[in-house]
Motif scaffolding. Structure first.
Motif, PDB file in Angstrom:
ATOM      1  N   ARG A 143      25.283  44.713  46.396  1.00 34.91           N
ATOM      2  CA  ARG A 143      26.765  44.282  46.137  1.00 34.91           C
ATOM      3  C   ARG A 143      27.104  43.383  47.223  1.00 34.91           C
ATOM      4  O   ARG A 143      27.960  42.771  46.947  1.00 34.91           O
ATOM      5  CB  ARG A 143      27.612  45.865  46.108  1.00 34.91           C
ATOM      6  N   SER A 144      26.241  43.430  48.149  1.00 33.21           N
ATOM      7  CA  SER A 144      26.798  42.303  49.448  1.00 33.21           C
ATOM      8  C   SER A 144      25.693  41.569  49.835  1.00 33.21           C
ATOM      9  O   SER A 144      25.568  41.223  51.021  1.00 33.21           O
ATOM     10  CB  SER A 144      27.124  43.182  50.603  1.00 33.21           C
ATOM     11  N   ARG A 145      24.785  41.032  48.824  1.00 31.92           N
ATOM     12  CA  ARG A 145      23.824  39.980  49.096  1.00 31.92           C
ATOM     13  C   ARG A 145      24.127  38.820  48.863  1.00 31.92           C
ATOM     14  O   ARG A 145      24.328  38.544  47.660  1.00 31.92           O
ATOM     15  CB  ARG A 145      22.622  40.743  48.290  1.00 31.92           C
ATOM     16  N   ILE A 146      24.085  37.924  49.920  1.00 31.47           N
ATOM     17  CA  ILE A 146      24.599  36.431  49.585  1.00 31.47           C
ATOM     18  C   ILE A 146      23.271  35.686  48.766  1.00 31.47           C
ATOM     19  O   ILE A 146      22.087  35.889  49.328  1.00 31.47           O
ATOM     20  CB  ILE A 146      25.040  35.808  50.830  1.00 31.47           C
ATOM     21  N   PRO A 147      23.370  34.947  47.821  1.00 34.69           N
ATOM     22  CA  PRO A 147      22.543  34.345  47.117  1.00 34.69           C
ATOM     23  C   PRO A 147      21.779  33.300  48.078  1.00 34.69           C
ATOM     24  O   PRO A 147      22.497  32.954  48.784  1.00 34.69           O
ATOM     25  CB  PRO A 147      23.064  33.527  46.134  1.00 34.69           C
ATOM     26  N   THR A 148      20.485  33.162  48.034  1.00 38.82           N
ATOM     27  CA  THR A 148      19.827  31.944  48.709  1.00 38.82           C
ATOM     28  C   THR A 148      18.752  31.161  48.054  1.00 38.82           C
ATOM     29  O   THR A 148      18.521  31.579  46.850  1.00 38.82           O
ATOM     30  CB  THR A 148      18.955  32.858  49.954  1.00 38.82           C
ATOM     31  N   LYS A 149      18.357  29.929  48.514  1.00 39.12           N
ATOM     32  CA  LYS A 149      17.665  29.234  48.035  1.00 39.12           C
ATOM     33  C   LYS A 149      17.184  28.111  48.948  1.00 39.12           C
ATOM     34  O   LYS A 149      17.913  27.714  49.619  1.00 39.12           O
ATOM     35  CB  LYS A 149      18.027  28.518  46.749  1.00 39.12           C
ATOM     36  N   TRP A 152      28.814  38.039  44.804  1.00 42.27           N
ATOM     37  CA  TRP A 152      28.748  37.967  46.314  1.00 42.27           C
ATOM     38  C   TRP A 152      30.350  37.462  46.658  1.00 42.27           C
ATOM     39  O   TRP A 152      30.774  37.744  47.486  1.00 42.27           O
ATOM     40  CB  TRP A 152      27.862  36.837  46.883  1.00 42.27           C
ATOM     41  N   ASP A 153      30.917  36.686  45.889  1.00 38.22           N
ATOM     42  CA  ASP A 153      31.985  36.015  45.888  1.00 38.22           C
ATOM     43  C   ASP A 153      33.195  36.818  45.585  1.00 38.22           C
ATOM     44  O   ASP A 153      34.175  36.568  45.864  1.00 38.22           O
ATOM     45  CB  ASP A 153      32.216  34.700  45.129  1.00 38.22           C
ATOM     46  N   LYS A 154      32.990  37.867  44.781  1.00 37.14           N
ATOM     47  CA  LYS A 154      33.968  38.650  44.321  1.00 37.14           C
ATOM     48  C   LYS A 154      35.121  38.090  43.604  1.00 37.14           C
ATOM     49  O   LYS A 154      36.234  38.238  43.967  1.00 37.14           O
ATOM     50  CB  LYS A 154      34.933  39.555  45.642  1.00 37.14           C
ATOM     51  N   ASP A 155      34.684  37.253  42.809  1.00 41.75           N
ATOM     52  CA  ASP A 155      35.623  36.651  42.062  1.00 41.75           C
ATOM     53  C   ASP A 155      35.202  36.704  40.426  1.00 41.75           C
ATOM     54  O   ASP A 155      34.283  37.442  39.870  1.00 41.75           O
ATOM     55  CB  ASP A 155      35.339  34.963  42.151  1.00 41.75           C
ATOM     56  N   TRP A 156      35.813  35.996  39.571  1.00 41.64           N
ATOM     57  CA  TRP A 156      35.665  36.207  38.104  1.00 41.64           C
ATOM     58  C   TRP A 156      35.884  34.995  37.332  1.00 41.64           C
ATOM     59  O   TRP A 156      37.153  34.425  37.071  1.00 41.64           O
ATOM     60  CB  TRP A 156      36.600  37.477  37.640  1.00 41.64           C
ATOM     61  N   PRO A 157      34.860  34.210  37.164  1.00 44.50           N
ATOM     62  CA  PRO A 157      34.608  32.956  36.737  1.00 44.50           C
ATOM     63  C   PRO A 157      35.679  32.934  35.367  1.00 44.50           C
ATOM     64  O   PRO A 157      35.452  34.067  34.488  1.00 44.50           O
ATOM     65  CB  PRO A 157      33.203  32.636  36.383  1.00 44.50           C
ATOM     66  N   PRO A 158      36.462  31.935  35.020  1.00 42.98           N
ATOM     67  CA  PRO A 158      37.126  31.845  33.884  1.00 42.98           C
ATOM     68  C   PRO A 158      36.498  31.966  32.694  1.00 42.98           C
ATOM     69  O   PRO A 158      36.815  32.626  31.482  1.00 42.98           O
ATOM     70  CB  PRO A 158      38.025  30.444  33.629  1.00 42.98           C
ATOM     71  N   MET A 159      35.206  31.511  32.682  1.00 42.45           N
ATOM     72  CA  MET A 159      34.222  31.629  31.466  1.00 42.45           C
ATOM     73  C   MET A 159      34.051  33.027  31.123  1.00 42.45           C
ATOM     74  O   MET A 159      34.203  33.530  29.775  1.00 42.45           O
ATOM     75  CB  MET A 159      32.904  30.843  31.586  1.00 42.45           C
ATOM     76  N   PHE A 160      33.893  34.064  32.046  1.00 48.29           N
ATOM     77  CA  PHE A 160      33.667  35.293  31.768  1.00 48.29           C
ATOM     78  C   PHE A 160      35.023  35.927  30.911  1.00 48.29           C
ATOM     79  O   PHE A 160      34.711  36.805  29.905  1.00 48.29           O
ATOM     80  CB  PHE A 160      33.695  36.318  33.003  1.00 48.29           C
ATOM     81  N   THR A 161      36.041  35.621  31.350  1.00 49.24           N
ATOM     82  CA  THR A 161      37.162  35.990  30.734  1.00 49.24           C
ATOM     83  C   THR A 161      37.363  35.487  29.250  1.00 49.24           C
ATOM     84  O   THR A 161      37.564  36.193  28.289  1.00 49.24           O
ATOM     85  CB  THR A 161      38.326  35.390  31.470  1.00 49.24           C
ATOM     86  N   LEU A 162      36.908  34.074  29.074  1.00 49.25           N
ATOM     87  CA  LEU A 162      36.851  33.861  27.554  1.00 49.25           C
ATOM     88  C   LEU A 162      35.680  34.447  26.681  1.00 49.25           C
ATOM     89  O   LEU A 162      36.123  34.857  25.596  1.00 49.25           O
ATOM     90  CB  LEU A 162      36.528  32.313  27.755  1.00 49.25           C
ATOM     91  N   LEU A 163      34.634  34.771  27.473  1.00 46.91           N
ATOM     92  CA  LEU A 163      33.679  35.449  26.518  1.00 46.91           C
ATOM     93  C   LEU A 163      33.621  36.947  26.468  1.00 46.91           C
ATOM     94  O   LEU A 163      33.171  37.643  25.498  1.00 46.91           O
ATOM     95  CB  LEU A 163      32.272  35.423  27.111  1.00 46.91           C
ATOM     96  N   ALA A 164      34.617  37.395  27.278  1.00 49.95           N
ATOM     97  CA  ALA A 164      34.964  38.827  26.973  1.00 49.95           C
ATOM     98  C   ALA A 164      35.582  39.225  25.527  1.00 49.95           C
ATOM     99  O   ALA A 164      35.765  40.312  25.110  1.00 49.95           O
ATOM    100  CB  ALA A 164      36.086  39.296  28.181  1.00 49.95           C
TER     101      ALA A 164
END
Lengths: 551, 184
Positions: free
Chosen positions: A328-334, B95-107
């Protein structure tokens, strides 16, 4: 990582406080001796009154609201107040640049983001549109008659990368909004070395022309509300860069017109790229944030177009290792870089991270959270991924892991870098140039006006050495009630100087500047200075904005 | 979008209560109506000709259609409150604790499927669960168009009407929190 360094600086602040205080007085004494119309005694007095100025024959001008800094922090505040019904004649902006994005443009230009390049900011984070809609993507789609930007903003960040605006679009939008709100009529070009509380209430603001270092040509304005938005105090460099520069000031590449050997990425260093384009050279790049990536992009482009022969060593502190962290708190890397779209994790812009931050009562916990979401990372961009892979494949790019352990002059004037590995061993590497991309400075004591505020006007510091502000971004301890305690003069601040504040975590971002301006404006509406922006005012003001009508 | 949990719940109720209600009021008369057999209740009696004979029915044709569509969007709100809890839980893995608008549409896909099941089970709709059921066309057109409009409103004009919504994680109203307050 600017933030971590800022913390270290701030930790030292307490010990330096006294020294700073003495220094401050010396500066004021000097001013007095340089023929300034105010006496030494007066400069040292922390509260002035009307009689003092009358005795000196200085006329003051009263403006209800003065914002000092004149950059984007001031712009966000003024834009909001204008929308909240405050007349342009009641607002003054004081700053060194005619345009609010003057400093931003200098920093972006130097760090390889010219007008045509995209900045690391979201589509709806618009300095020129308080509502964030329509975003930059919709505007670009409309102007260029292309659907791609809309597709990006609908599918970001899953099927496509975040839509980010070109620097030129940001600048021209701000120009348009500045015109609409009457920015030029509110603007005074100048530098404010300090402000003073007024015994009768409110504040005096001392203004000198920006190029003047003495107070000999000062003007004094008077305000009920003061807003400080003075930004970063300067370009940050790690101590070894500073030491190197002060010791080896003349170590430039003389054969090619005096190109500096060691630069900060935010300083002008175009000459290095031009030299590298036609001469085989080696560069050591320090820092793992997007400003470092922007350097790699420039070198990769030059290599492709001009066929330059460059060897780039990239010094990073450590490869992001996330395996031990919970999912839950893992930042993506590449490619050895941590990936994060913006300077702060997205949920900091009003979402659940900001809410979590706000609930923390403990300053240290706040700082820890801030450190974890303002991580040293780059946004995911396919161009950058291609360039990094190409660069590694062709061997002109090499990652070194370790921390900077000092710079010396090497053979033929080259720069010798000491690199401390994690096991404590030191390796040395000699390059033609060193580009330091580790951050910008956020030290409060370097700002004349802020250190004076602490010394003279009762401002306090928070645990990371920035201004202690409340939830409305009012600087604690600086009210100037005068004769009417029910309507005191109040002093607000925004931006990096309020880092660690109790309410907003993503402070150095377009969004953060607008957010804090909004909180301040809400507070001012309780004072009756501005109007509350509820559903009705928000909607009608938005319509006026879209029709480009004065607010 | 950067939602807090309360922001999600408030946004859901706001969108259904405004766009959902207005759009349902507008669109219901032109939706393909299901056959009226099997519906009962107290209301204005009306004589309707069906395939074989005249029957007396307690609802007007339009009244029945409105009942179905409004009960449907009512369930979009009620079931939605539970869906939002699930989305909030899933958001924790980003990680970003956000919710992309696409997710809302596809829901709309999972929500639509569950909704179809529920309105059949509790008797809002009297057809069968099969997708060629006589009531499915009305449901599908109504639900999909309402969902898309709510989504478009959310990614667009909603920004213009409330700064609080934009700045506070989708919340129009904020519970007073026990954060540090000014000692001034």
């Amino acid at each position: 990582m600017g933030l971590a360094v800022a913390q270290t600086d701030c930790a030292n602040y307490g010990a330096d406080g006294l020294r700073n205080h003495d220094l401050h007085h010396k500066v004021l004494q000097q001013h007095a001796k340089q023929g300034a119309p105010i006496s030494e005694e007066m400069a040292l007095a922390c509260v002035w009154d009307d009689q003092m100025l009358l005795d000196l024959g200085i006329e003051t001008k009263f403006i209800p609201f003065v914002t000092i800094g004149g950059g984007l922090g001031s712009f966000a505040m003024v834009d909001l107040l204008r929308i909240a019904g405050v007349s342009s004649s009641d607002i003054e902006v004081i700053g060194p640049f005619d345009k609010s994005y003057g400093m931003l443009k200098v920093l972006l230009d130097n760090s390889q983001i010219p007008e045509s390049e995209r900045i690391r900011s979201g589509s709806s984070d618009r300095m020129d549109n308080l509502w964030g809609w329509p975003g930059y993507s919709l505007e670009e789609a409309f102007q260029d008659r292309r659907l791609a930007p809309i597709w990006h903003s609908v599918t970001e960040p899953i099927l496509s990368e975040y839509h980010t605006p070109r620097a030129s679009q940001v600048y021209s939008g701000i120009d348009r909004e500045a015109q609409r709100i009457g920015w030029a009529s509110m603007f005074t070009r100048g530098r404010v070395p300090f402000i003073r509380k007024r015994r009768e209430g409110g504040y005096y603001i001392v203004i000198v022309p920006p190029e003047n270092t003495s107070l000999s040509k000062l003007e004094i304005h008077q305000a009920k509300y003061v807003h400080l938005a003075v930004g970063f105090s300067g370009i940050h460099s790690l101590p070894d860069v500073i030491t190197y520069k002060s010791k080896n000031h003349n170590n430039t590449l003389e054969s090619d017109g005096g190109i500096p050997r060691v630069v900060n990425v935010y300083e002008p260093h175009e000459s290095i790229y031009q030299h590298v384009a036609s001469n085989p050279s080696s560069i050591l790049l320090r820092g793992a944030a997007s400003s470092a990536m922007q350097v790699i992009q420039r070198l990769a482009n030059d290599r492709k177009i001009a066929g330059s022969n460059v060897k780039l060593y990239h010094l990073i502190r450590e490869h992001p290792d996330t395996a031990h962290q919970p999912l839950r708190s893992r930042i993506p890397t590449k490619n050895g870089f941590a990936l994060q779209a913006f300077t702060f994790a997205k949920g900091s812009f009003g979402g659940q991270i900001q809410r979590k931050y706000r609930k923390l009562q403990d300053d240290e916990k706040r700082v820890a959270l801030l450190g974890s979401i303002a991580s040293t990372a780059i946004p995911r961009r396919s161009l950058w991924e291609h360039q990094l892979e190409e660069a590694k494949r062709n061997g002109w790019y090499e990652v070194l892991v370790g921390s900077a352990g000092g710079l010396e002059i090497g053979a033929n004037g080259k720069v010798m870098s000491n690199i401390v590995k994690s096991d404590g061993s030191i390796s040395r590497i000699e390059t033609d140039f060193v580009i330091d991309a580790t951050g910008v400075e956020a030290s409060l004591e370097d700002h004349e006006i802020l250190s004076d505020l602490v010394n003279c006007s009762g401002a306090k510091l928070n645990s990371i050495g920035q201004l202690d502000v409340n939830e409305a971004f009012e600087v604690e301890g600086t009210r100037s009630p005068g004769t009417d305690p029910s309507k005191p003069g109040r002093l607000f601040a925004t931006g990096i100087a309020t880092l660690g504040n109790p309410h907003c975590i993503a402070m150095y971002s377009f969004w953060g500047l607008q957010y804090s301006a909004w909180k301040t404006a809400e507070e001012l509406s309780k004072d009756g200075f501005s109007k509350r922006i509820g559903f009705y005012r928000s909607t009608t003001s938005w319509i006026r904005r879209m029709r480009n009508r004065e607010p | 979008m950067t939602f807090t949990l309360y922001g999600r719940l408030q946004t859901r109720l706001f969108l259904v209560g405004t766009i959902g209600v207005i759009w349902t009021a507008i669109v219901t008369p032109i939706l393909p109506s299901p056959p009226m057999t099997g519906y009962g209740g107290i209301g204005m009696a009306q004589m309707i000709m069906t395939k074989d004979s005249f029957v007396i029915l307690p609802y007007s044709r339009l009244g029945l259609d409105y009942q179905i569509t409004f009960e449907t969007i009512g369930l979009v709100a009620v079931l939605g409150l539970f869906w939002e809890l699930i989305y909030h839980f899933l958001q924790q893995f980003r990680w970003d604790k956000d919710w992309p608008p696409m997710f809302t549409l596809l829901a709309a896909i999972p929500e639509g499927l569950l909704l179809w099941l529920v309105i059949n089970l509790i008797g809002v709709e009297h057809g069968s669960l099969a997708l060629d059921s006589s009531g499915f066309a009305m449901f599908a057109i109504h639900f999909a168009s309402t969902w898309v409009l709510m989504w478009l409103f959310m990614v667009g004009p909603l920004h213009a009407i409330s700064l609080h919504w934009r700045f506070e994680g989708g919340e129009f109203y904020e519970r007073k929190h026990s954060g540090s307050t000014s000692a001034l």
